[in-house]
Design a protein around this motif. Structure first.
Motif, PDB file in Angstrom:
ATOM      1  N   ARG A 142       0.615  -1.431   0.021  1.00 27.24           N
ATOM      2  CA  ARG A 142       0.087   0.031   0.355  1.00 27.24           C
ATOM      3  C   ARG A 142       0.861   0.898   0.031  1.00 27.24           C
ATOM      4  O   ARG A 142       0.850   2.125  -0.210  1.00 27.24           O
ATOM      5  CB  ARG A 142      -0.870   0.162   1.469  1.00 27.24           C
ATOM      6  N   ILE A 143       1.843   1.525   1.031  1.00 24.64           N
ATOM      7  CA  ILE A 143       2.579   2.012   0.933  1.00 24.64           C
ATOM      8  C   ILE A 143       3.414   2.176  -0.441  1.00 24.64           C
ATOM      9  O   ILE A 143       3.367   3.622  -1.556  1.00 24.64           O
ATOM     10  CB  ILE A 143       3.708   1.988   2.359  1.00 24.64           C
ATOM     11  N   ALA A 144       3.690   1.714  -1.140  1.00 25.90           N
ATOM     12  CA  ALA A 144       4.305   1.852  -2.791  1.00 25.90           C
ATOM     13  C   ALA A 144       3.722   1.723  -3.477  1.00 25.90           C
ATOM     14  O   ALA A 144       3.449   3.034  -4.470  1.00 25.90           O
ATOM     15  CB  ALA A 144       4.782  -0.077  -3.059  1.00 25.90           C
ATOM     16  N   ALA A 145       1.969   1.859  -3.310  1.00 26.06           N
ATOM     17  CA  ALA A 145       1.048   2.808  -3.936  1.00 26.06           C
ATOM     18  C   ALA A 145       0.858   4.081  -3.464  1.00 26.06           C
ATOM     19  O   ALA A 145      -0.383   5.250  -3.345  1.00 26.06           O
ATOM     20  CB  ALA A 145      -0.300   1.841  -4.268  1.00 26.06           C
ATOM     21  N   GLY A 146       1.412   4.758  -2.285  1.00 27.56           N
ATOM     22  CA  GLY A 146       1.247   5.801  -1.981  1.00 27.56           C
ATOM     23  C   GLY A 146       0.392   5.950  -1.046  1.00 27.56           C
ATOM     24  O   GLY A 146       0.221   7.475  -0.507  1.00 27.56           O
ATOM     25  N   ASP A 147       0.318   5.208   0.008  1.00 21.92           N
ATOM     26  CA  ASP A 147      -0.927   5.353   0.516  1.00 21.92           C
ATOM     27  C   ASP A 147      -0.110   5.712   2.018  1.00 21.92           C
ATOM     28  O   ASP A 147       0.191   5.109   2.906  1.00 21.92           O
ATOM     29  CB  ASP A 147      -1.253   3.893   1.223  1.00 21.92           C
ATOM     30  N   GLN A 148      -0.725   6.953   2.358  1.00 19.36           N
ATOM     31  CA  GLN A 148      -0.116   7.203   3.194  1.00 19.36           C
ATOM     32  C   GLN A 148      -0.938   7.001   4.702  1.00 19.36           C
ATOM     33  O   GLN A 148       0.334   7.166   5.843  1.00 19.36           O
ATOM     34  CB  GLN A 148      -0.152   8.968   3.717  1.00 19.36           C
ATOM     35  N   TRP A 174      10.163   4.447   2.618  1.00 15.92           N
ATOM     36  CA  TRP A 174       8.902   5.166   1.186  1.00 15.92           C
ATOM     37  C   TRP A 174       9.012   5.377   0.017  1.00 15.92           C
ATOM     38  O   TRP A 174       8.450   5.295  -0.451  1.00 15.92           O
ATOM     39  CB  TRP A 174       8.397   7.088   2.019  1.00 15.92           C
ATOM     40  N   PRO A 186       8.617   0.970  -3.379  1.00 23.39           N
ATOM     41  CA  PRO A 186       7.820   0.903  -5.086  1.00 23.39           C
ATOM     42  C   PRO A 186       9.102  -0.558  -5.127  1.00 23.39           C
ATOM     43  O   PRO A 186       8.379  -1.552  -6.217  1.00 23.39           O
ATOM     44  CB  PRO A 186       8.009   2.066  -5.762  1.00 23.39           C
TER      45      PRO A 186
END
Length: 79
Positions: free
Chosen positions: A19-25, A65, A69
């Motif tokens: 989810r972090i790889a998809a930008g989920d803060q 962060w 990805p």
């Protein structure tokens, strides 16, 4: 009036990284909340300095962060 809170679902570390790889803060905040205290404690033991330890924590979280990805769940790095 009491607000009803939905049950909190805890995701696996690999799911959080995805989810972090998809930008989920929010996923990043959850991972930071989970591992931040341990990272900070280790950094304080290693440096003996709270300011340096805080900087190490921030740099570590930034690297997580930025590298999310490229994370491979089946790769050599594990939580």
């Amino acid at each position: 009036m009491n607000a009803i809170r939905p049950n909190k679902v805890e995701l696996s570390d690999n799911a959080l990284i995805a989810r972090i790889a998809a930008g989920d803060q929010k996923a990043f905040a959850a991972l930071s909340d989970k591992f931040g205290p341990r990272i900070l404690a280790l950094a304080r033991r290693m440096t003996g300095n709270a300011t340096d330890a805080d900087e190490i924590l921030q740099e570590t979280l930034l690297k997580i962060w930025m590298a999310a990805p490229t994370w491979a769940a089946d790769g050599p790095a594990k939580f």
